[in-house]
Design a protein around this motif. Structure first.
Motif, PDB file in Angstrom:
ATOM      1  N   GLY A   1       0.875  -1.301  -0.099  1.00 49.34           N
ATOM      2  CA  GLY A   1      -0.049  -0.033  -0.059  1.00 49.34           C
ATOM      3  C   GLY A   1       0.945   1.251  -0.109  1.00 49.34           C
ATOM      4  N   GLU A   2       2.115   1.054   0.003  1.00 52.05           N
ATOM      5  CA  GLU A   2       2.885   2.264   0.312  1.00 52.05           C
ATOM      6  C   GLU A   2       3.090   2.821  -1.184  1.00 52.05           C
ATOM      7  OE1 GLU A   2       7.238   3.574   2.075  1.00 52.05           O
ATOM      8  OE2 GLU A   2       6.703   1.440   2.038  1.00 52.05           O
ATOM      9  N   ILE A   3       2.959   2.116  -2.347  1.00 50.11           N
ATOM     10  CA  ILE A   3       3.108   2.616  -3.693  1.00 50.11           C
ATOM     11  C   ILE A   3       1.638   2.528  -4.362  1.00 50.11           C
ATOM     12  CG2 ILE A   3       3.783   2.397  -5.846  1.00 50.11           C
ATOM     13  CD1 ILE A   3       6.173   0.724  -4.749  1.00 50.11           C
ATOM     14  N   VAL A   4       1.420   3.877  -4.595  1.00 49.62           N
ATOM     15  CA  VAL A   4      -0.038   4.190  -5.307  1.00 49.62           C
ATOM     16  C   VAL A   4       0.028   4.882  -6.604  1.00 49.62           C
ATOM     17  CG1 VAL A   4      -2.423   4.960  -4.684  1.00 49.62           C
ATOM     18  CG2 VAL A   4      -1.087   4.324  -2.953  1.00 49.62           C
ATOM     19  N   THR A   5      -0.208   3.909  -7.668  1.00 50.03           N
ATOM     20  CA  THR A   5      -0.130   4.340  -8.896  1.00 50.03           C
ATOM     21  C   THR A   5      -1.351   5.541  -9.103  1.00 50.03           C
ATOM     22  OG1 THR A   5      -1.632   2.917  -9.817  1.00 50.03           O
ATOM     23  CG2 THR A   5       0.783   2.164  -9.707  1.00 50.03           C
ATOM     24  N   ALA A   6      -0.996   6.360 -10.299  1.00 49.49           N
ATOM     25  CA  ALA A   6      -1.980   7.506 -10.378  1.00 49.49           C
ATOM     26  C   ALA A   6      -3.358   7.237 -10.713  1.00 49.49           C
ATOM     27  CB  ALA A   6      -1.169   8.350 -11.706  1.00 49.49           C
ATOM     28  N   CYS A   7      -3.231   5.964 -11.285  1.00 49.30           N
ATOM     29  CA  CYS A   7      -4.740   5.507 -11.878  1.00 49.30           C
ATOM     30  C   CYS A   7      -5.397   4.964 -10.684  1.00 49.30           C
ATOM     31  CB  CYS A   7      -4.814   4.666 -12.970  1.00 49.30           C
ATOM     32  SG  CYS A   7      -3.595   3.011 -12.587  1.00 49.30           S
ATOM     33  N   MET A   8      -4.668   4.187  -9.794  1.00 51.86           N
ATOM     34  CA  MET A   8      -5.371   3.774  -8.536  1.00 51.86           C
ATOM     35  C   MET A   8      -5.631   4.655  -7.510  1.00 51.86           C
ATOM     36  SD  MET A   8      -3.295   1.274  -5.888  1.00 51.86           S
ATOM     37  CE  MET A   8      -4.003   0.822  -4.099  1.00 51.86           C
ATOM     38  N   GLN A   9      -4.975   5.982  -7.336  1.00 53.43           N
ATOM     39  CA  GLN A   9      -5.200   6.901  -6.603  1.00 53.43           C
ATOM     40  C   GLN A   9      -6.158   7.461  -6.649  1.00 53.43           C
ATOM     41  OE1 GLN A   9      -5.046  10.590  -6.901  1.00 53.43           O
ATOM     42  NE2 GLN A   9      -5.734  10.511  -4.721  1.00 53.43           N
ATOM     43  N   THR A  10      -6.834   7.692  -7.763  1.00 55.31           N
ATOM     44  CA  THR A  10      -7.904   8.754  -8.265  1.00 55.31           C
ATOM     45  C   THR A  10      -9.000   7.866  -8.673  1.00 55.31           C
ATOM     46  OG1 THR A  10      -8.499  10.497  -9.505  1.00 55.31           O
ATOM     47  CG2 THR A  10      -7.976   8.747 -10.666  1.00 55.31           C
ATOM     48  N   CYS A  11      -9.278   6.423  -8.597  1.00 57.02           N
ATOM     49  CA  CYS A  11     -10.409   5.959  -9.124  1.00 57.02           C
ATOM     50  C   CYS A  11     -11.424   5.947  -7.942  1.00 57.02           C
ATOM     51  CB  CYS A  11      -9.977   4.280  -9.243  1.00 57.02           C
ATOM     52  SG  CYS A  11     -11.437   3.201  -9.514  1.00 57.02           S
ATOM     53  N   PRO A  12     -12.516   6.392  -8.187  1.00 58.99           N
ATOM     54  CA  PRO A  12     -13.795   6.856  -7.057  1.00 58.99           C
ATOM     55  C   PRO A  12     -14.186   5.468  -6.499  1.00 58.99           C
ATOM     56  CG  PRO A  12     -13.978   7.949  -9.012  1.00 58.99           C
ATOM     57  CD  PRO A  12     -13.001   7.022  -9.625  1.00 58.99           C
ATOM     58  N   THR A  13     -14.034   4.480  -7.272  1.00 58.79           N
ATOM     59  CA  THR A  13     -14.714   2.920  -6.928  1.00 58.79           C
ATOM     60  C   THR A  13     -13.627   2.076  -6.326  1.00 58.79           C
ATOM     61  OG1 THR A  13     -14.535   2.351  -9.173  1.00 58.79           O
ATOM     62  CG2 THR A  13     -16.575   3.218  -8.706  1.00 58.79           C
ATOM     63  N   HIS A  14     -12.251   2.520  -6.119  1.00 57.02           N
ATOM     64  CA  HIS A  14     -11.275   1.498  -5.774  1.00 57.02           C
ATOM     65  C   HIS A  14     -11.143   0.333  -6.748  1.00 57.02           C
ATOM     66  CE1 HIS A  14     -10.925   3.573  -1.650  1.00 57.02           C
ATOM     67  NE2 HIS A  14     -11.898   4.066  -2.233  1.00 57.02           N
ATOM     68  N   ALA A  15     -11.566   0.405  -7.854  1.00 55.24           N
ATOM     69  CA  ALA A  15     -11.309  -0.592  -8.658  1.00 55.24           C
ATOM     70  C   ALA A  15      -9.984  -1.288  -9.138  1.00 55.24           C
ATOM     71  CB  ALA A  15     -11.877  -0.298 -10.268  1.00 55.24           C
ATOM     72  N   ILE A  16      -8.957  -0.318  -8.751  1.00 48.67           N
ATOM     73  CA  ILE A  16      -7.669  -0.627  -9.048  1.00 48.67           C
ATOM     74  C   ILE A  16      -6.805  -0.983  -7.955  1.00 48.67           C
ATOM     75  CG2 ILE A  16      -5.588   0.015 -10.305  1.00 48.67           C
ATOM     76  CD1 ILE A  16      -7.408   1.751 -12.433  1.00 48.67           C
ATOM     77  N   THR A  17      -6.002  -2.088  -7.971  1.00 47.55           N
ATOM     78  CA  THR A  17      -5.163  -2.297  -6.836  1.00 47.55           C
ATOM     79  C   THR A  17      -3.809  -2.390  -7.325  1.00 47.55           C
ATOM     80  OG1 THR A  17      -6.921  -3.041  -5.361  1.00 47.55           O
ATOM     81  CG2 THR A  17      -4.934  -3.816  -4.727  1.00 47.55           C
ATOM     82  N   PHE A  18      -2.771  -1.863  -6.874  1.00 47.73           N
ATOM     83  CA  PHE A  18      -1.268  -2.208  -7.056  1.00 47.73           C
ATOM     84  C   PHE A  18      -0.571  -2.536  -5.882  1.00 47.73           C
ATOM     85  CE2 PHE A  18       2.904  -0.808  -7.506  1.00 47.73           C
ATOM     86  CZ  PHE A  18       3.199  -1.280  -8.679  1.00 47.73           C
ATOM     87  N   GLY A  19       0.567  -3.612  -6.339  1.00 47.69           N
ATOM     88  CA  GLY A  19       1.222  -3.957  -5.380  1.00 47.69           C
ATOM     89  C   GLY A  19       2.266  -5.018  -5.508  1.00 47.69           C
ATOM     90  N   ASN A  20       2.960  -5.829  -4.754  1.00 46.07           N
ATOM     91  CA  ASN A  20       3.846  -6.773  -4.828  1.00 46.07           C
ATOM     92  C   ASN A  20       3.314  -8.116  -4.981  1.00 46.07           C
ATOM     93  OD1 ASN A  20       6.288  -8.106  -4.785  1.00 46.07           O
ATOM     94  ND2 ASN A  20       7.013  -7.565  -2.965  1.00 46.07           N
ATOM     95  N   LEU A  21       3.535  -8.822  -6.027  1.00 46.24           N
ATOM     96  CA  LEU A  21       2.763  -9.932  -6.122  1.00 46.24           C
ATOM     97  C   LEU A  21       3.877 -11.354  -5.449  1.00 46.24           C
ATOM     98  CD1 LEU A  21       1.800 -10.221 -10.091  1.00 46.24           C
ATOM     99  CD2 LEU A  21       0.330 -10.162  -7.965  1.00 46.24           C
ATOM    100  N   LYS A  22       5.071 -10.551  -5.205  1.00 37.75           N
ATOM    101  CA  LYS A  22       5.874 -11.770  -4.099  1.00 37.75           C
ATOM    102  C   LYS A  22       5.568 -11.760  -2.910  1.00 37.75           C
ATOM    103  CE  LYS A  22      10.007 -12.660  -7.152  1.00 37.75           C
ATOM    104  NZ  LYS A  22      11.303 -12.706  -7.170  1.00 37.75           N
ATOM    105  N   ASP A  23       4.798 -10.628  -2.362  1.00 40.78           N
ATOM    106  CA  ASP A  23       4.184 -10.786  -0.895  1.00 40.78           C
ATOM    107  C   ASP A  23       2.900 -11.336  -0.924  1.00 40.78           C
ATOM    108  OD1 ASP A  23       3.502 -10.343   1.766  1.00 40.78           O
ATOM    109  OD2 ASP A  23       3.306  -7.969   1.319  1.00 40.78           O
ATOM    110  N   PRO A  24       3.007 -12.634  -0.513  1.00 36.26           N
ATOM    111  CA  PRO A  24       1.370 -13.230  -0.204  1.00 36.26           C
ATOM    112  C   PRO A  24       0.669 -12.709   0.677  1.00 36.26           C
ATOM    113  CG  PRO A  24       3.305 -14.503   1.129  1.00 36.26           C
ATOM    114  CD  PRO A  24       4.136 -13.223   0.365  1.00 36.26           C
TER     115      PRO A  24
END
Length: 1000
Positions: free
Chosen positions: A930-953
């Motif tokens: 959750g420390e890195i928030v892409t521009a698209c993820m940050q603005t999405c009114p419905t929280h439809a986008i999630t970004f992160g590290n796939l190696k972190d289970p």
């Protein structure tokens, strides 16, 4: 919640207003001229100098970002923002996560305010009319002329502004009293009918809060709450939470109206009622609910509802009686239903009737006090009705008005031409505009005294009855402009006594002194904390009421007069009717001069840079026209010509034209582009509320024989059975979730598409069930990554530069209707990327963290990578696109500005990734989820986008990637994308689910 004197407002009461007598206010005005003259004479000319700080400000570190909390009202609702400032200039707007209604999210229109700030078409200094044009003038001459016009107006003096609240509203009220002026507030998309209906029903002139996240059934009677109605960002977030299938709920949305808007395309069921029949349908449904559920309210309303049987309503609305009965039974059986009243596109000559009918329906189903709550509803500031504006037009025409000062509104454009406001304004001897742009209203002024942009100014906004947001200047003024309120203070009648400094910042601080809680220390310290927080919670008890107080006042009783309400004998007209609708890009036209908004495809039609006429396929066949042919639409008030767009989601007896284009002034992107659909309206209004009738105008259509193709940014309307955008039923989704089990620790073994020694494999999850297609993510990507707008001609050739696109696909349903799926598509960051091995100069390569990197200064423009990309998400620079001053000041210095011959694409905002990694490395740790928030993820009114590290289970993106519903697009190609999608879930019966395999 107390002020410095130990007293304060009780929870749920209005904020205290600063009390000031006329004498005390004149004391402030006594030095206003000098005070205002000292404010902002324009930025120094340092373009040719590079001067280091001798004493560096504490809050500025050169080359790093500083956040300034402020508040804006760019469209329908106020939003809290963090202005990202780099070396004295704003480079990005981010949502303020502490701003409760929008929860840190912004719309596309909110994001584009930054382009409005840096617009080359802004008025840079005072101008005076000379002949048919304007010449530049000094502030001294402008203020002197305005002061003389205020002192001797040669008739009535009118201050005409847009909606204002808080300290600005207080100042304008006091200014008008001191100057002997009338303060007229104009809002094109006012809520007059909603307020009037609530006064009739409950005796309360309020806007309620619609708690969609509590609902299990939402019925919209033309309320486009995902676009422009009331609070689209806030309501979109609530809507997404109500439909989170993994939380165990999935509220159904039914949309009633003649045209499927963006909200309609997100609905599970479309009820294509005739334009103007919304009130009748609501009453018919209410009668069915009353018969099913009974109860004291149903008994009180029995006489009112008796005439509106489903059979009677069916004849007038064009909807089968069986369907009305089915919807009524469904609402009666729902646990927490809610009905939403009409928005602008459904607002006709009986607007109050329609709003009151929906209120009756909400009362019958028990929504009042549950999913419709009063007391803590949104504040928008009361505005004059269209009927009031028509009366002002009459007075101007007859010479009763001597001076008009205009600020924050553009009625010459946004009122129907048939009303004659533009001609009437020409009859006024002195018109003074405080506009930021040379819009249509400013073009008719004698003087233009340009005000600061909202991001350069002080102010506050009332958000809720016990909650104000504070706005502060996030940067120095770009041009020789001034604070709007200071201009008013500078031209007000002077008092004979001296007093405190006559500037608005002082007035604002004095207003906020009444809000300071006791025991909070000195005002200066408390004020500084409020400024830093954006004023979101200046009072500890601000925000929502306590549960007990809310329960006591959330559900007002229906008045006795409401049960005796008489509906007007209005029924839908025969023949073809016009529906005009605001869009997420243009709103009331204010977004038209922003290239980001012009190049953001309309979510429904995918058209850019133009106006169009929506016709049903049957209507188009009768006229012998196809998409791109020009037709003439005429009414008793005028005619317009525009290209046809054939659309299944509109009734055959309805014509749809979007609002917001057709400017004759305003700027290079807006002037002369498209048509203004308001030219077709007669200017009729609702007799009870005075609201403008946007809907129900009879029109005729004629094919001109000409052709003007539209730039449509969509290929096929379906995914051709390739399971690209997947959709599934609610039961199927719940079964898949219930039966799916996975060990998240196994994800580490699967995230092999990065260096085994790297702790990171960056990935993204996109929830199509949450995505509404609003386009906020697309605009945020433009702002963050210095993406140029290329114009209509290049868009028509498929040469758009957007790194992220929202594809719109139709899926057929068993009842002959269709469902719409919106799918954001960006670079998929493939583990086995087809683009990488074909690049002859190794400009695109795989990073140790699994990203497909693009090295711009290596690229020689062969475009082999784009040809080999199955997702078609790479963009080629055909030109070196320009960013004319001062648009160049908005460019993000962390991202390279690309030139001709270079290929570019999404990089998961790698600059943000590197910033977070550097910070984590400095602290001796890994990047947290959750420390890195892409521009698209940050603005999405419905929280439809999630970004992160796939190696972190344990990361959120890992959990969603291994969801039972997740899938990869074109998975059969074995490109191993880092982007997973989750399908749209619907209550409709889709003809072919396309999701037989719910796993990977």
């Amino acid at each position: 919640m107390k002020n410095g004197n130990g007293s304060g407002p009780k929870p749920g009461t209005d904020m205290p207003k600063p009390e000031a007598t006329r004498r005390e206010f004149l004391k402030v005005l006594g030095v206003a001229g000098a005070g205002a003259a000292a404010v902002s004479c324009g930025p120094p000319d340092t373009a040719d100098k590079l001067i280091p700080y001798l004493v560096q400000p504490d809050e500025i570190i050169p080359g790093t970002n500083t956040l300034y909390a402020t508040a804006l009202r760019a469209g329908a609702e106020p939003v809290g923002v963090h202005a990202v400032v780099r070396d004295g200039r704003i480079i990005k707007l981010e949502g303020d996560p502490d701003f409760e209604p929008t929860r840190g999210r912004l719309s596309a229109l909110d994001q584009s305010v930054l382009q409005d700030l840096y617009d080359p078409d802004r008025v840079t200094r005072p101008r005076r009319r000379e002949g048919d044009g304007f010449v530049e003038a000094s502030w001294d001459d402008g203020l002197e002329a305005a002061k003389a016009a205020v002192a001797r107006p040669e008739g009535a003096l009118v201050l005409l502004t847009g909606p204002v609240t808080g300290a600005t509203a207080d100042l304008m009220q006091q200014w008008a009293a001191a100057a002997g002026a009338e303060h007229v507030v104009y809002e094109p998309f006012g809520l007059e009918a909603l307020r009037t209906a609530n006064v009739i029903a409950f005796g309360r002139n309020e806007i309620p809060s619609y708690e969609l996240d509590r609902a299990d059934l939402i019925v919209s009677f033309g309320a486009d709450f995902l676009e422009t109605w009331l609070a689209p960002v806030e309501l979109a977030g609530r809507f997404a939470r109500a439909r989170d299938i993994e939380s165990g709920q999935h509220a159904k949305l039914a949309y009633i109206g003649p045209r499927r808007s963006l909200t309609g395309t997100n609905a599970d069921e479309w009820v294509p009622a005739k334009a103007g029949s919304e009130a009748l349908v609501a009453l018919g449904v209410a009668r069915v609910v009353a018969a099913e559920n009974g109860g004291p309210i149903a008994a009180r309303l029995a006489t009112l509802l008796a005439p509106y049987s489903p059979g009677v309503v069916a004849d007038a609305s064009g909807i089968p009686a069986e369907r009305i009965e089915a919807l009524g039974r469904e609402m009666a059986a729902a646990r927490a239903p809610v009905a939403l009243p009409p928005g602008v596109a459904a607002q006709g000559a009986d607007a109050t009737d329609a709003h009151f009918a929906v209120t009756v329906l909400n009362a019958v189903v028990g929504a009042i006090g549950n999913t419709v709550r009063f007391s803590e509803g949104p504040i928008r500031g009361e505005a004059s009705s269209y009927s009031d504006m028509a009366e002002l037009t009459r007075r101007m025409t007859q010479g009763e008005i001597g001076t008009v000062i205009v600020s924050g509104c553009n009625p010459v454009y946004s009122m129907p031409a048939a009303g004659g406001f533009a001609q009437a304004l020409g009859q006024v001897s002195t018109v003074i505009s405080l506009a930021t742009h040379m819009d249509e209203t400013a073009s008719g002024a004698g003087w233009i005294l340009p005000a600061h942009h909202a991001l350069e100014a002080w102010g506050d906004i009332e958000v809720r009855p016990s909650w104000r947001a504070l706005a502060q200047p996030a940067m120095q003024p770009l041009f020789d402009t001034r604070q709007m309120e200071d201009i008013l203070l500078g031209i007000a009648p002077e008092g004979s006594e001296t007093g405190p400094a006559g500037d608005f910042k002082t007035f604002l601080q004095d207003s906020w002194r009444a809000l300071q809680p006791s025991g909070s220390g000195s005002f200066e310290r408390w004020w500084r904390r409020a400024v830093q927080a954006g004023g979101a919670r200046p009072i500890p008890a601000a925000g929502r009421l306590s549960g007990q107080a809310q329960a006591q006042d959330a559900g007002p009783e229906l008045l006795e007069a409401a049960t005796n309400y008489r509906f007007a004998a209005v029924s839908p007209s025969d023949g073809t009717q016009l529906v005009v609708s605001p869009t997420v890009q243009m709103y009331d036209g204010r977004g038209a001069n922003r290239s980001w908004m012009q190049e953001l495809p309309d979510p429904v039609t995918r058209i850019v840079w133009n106006s169009w006429v929506e016709l049903h396929p049957d209507t188009a066949e009768e006229l012998g026209v196809r998409t791109g042919d020009v037709v003439e639409v005429s009414s008793a008030s005028g005619s317009v010509q525009a290209s046809v767009y054939i659309y299944r989601g509109i009734r055959p007896d309805t014509v749809g034209i979007p609002l917001g284009q057709g400017h004759t002034a305003y700027g290079r992107h807006a002037a002369g582009r498209g048509v203004n659909a308001l030219d077709l309206l007669a200017g009729d209004s609702d007799a009870r509320s005075g609201a403008l009738a946007f809907s129900g105008t009879p029109v005729q259509i004629r094919a001109t024989g000409e052709r003007s193709p539209l730039a449509v940014m969509q290929g096929s309307d379906t995914d051709l059975g390739r399971e690209i955008a997947e959709i599934m039923g609610v039961a199927e989704a719940r079964t898949a979730i219930r039966e799916h089990h996975v060990d998240l620790s196994e994800l580490v073994k699967e995230a092999y598409d990065s260096d085994p020694k790297s702790p990171y494999r960056w990935g993204m999850s996109v929830d199509l069930n949450a995505c509404t297609g609003c386009g906020a993510c697309v605009t945020a990507c433009y702002a963050e990554n210095n993406i140029p707008a290329v114009g209509e001609a290049l868009c028509a050739q498929g040469r758009e530069m957007s790194w992220m696109q929202i594809e719109r696909f139709y899926e057929e349903t068993n009842d002959g209707d269709f469902q719409t799926v919106y799918q954001p598509v960006m670079c998929q960051q493939c583990g086995d990327a087809p683009c990488e091995p074909v690049c002859p100069v190794y400009a695109t390569y795989h990073t140790p963290e699994g990203l497909n990197a693009q090295i711009y200064n290596r690229c020689v423009g062969t475009r082999y990578c784009a040809n080999n990309c199955p997702y078609k998400v790479r963009r080629f620079n055909w030109y070196t696109y320009e960013f004319p001053y001062p648009l160049n000041l908005q460019l993000n210095p962390d991202v390279t500005v690309r030139e001709t011959g270079v290929m570019e694409k999404c990089s998961f905002c790698v600059q943000r990734i590197n910033r977070a990694k550097n910070e984590a490395k400095r602290e001796g740790r890994l990047v947290a989820d959750g420390e890195i928030v892409t521009a698209c993820m940050q603005t999405c009114p419905t929280h439809a986008i999630t970004f992160g590290n796939l190696k972190d289970p344990e990361s959120e993106v890992s959990r969603k990637a291994k969801s039972a519903l997740s899938y990869h697009v074109l998975d059969e190609l074995n490109t191993r994308p880092a982007v997973t999608y989750r399908p749209k879930v619907t209550h409709a019966e889709v003809a072919a689910s396309g999701h037989e395999d719910a796993g990977h």
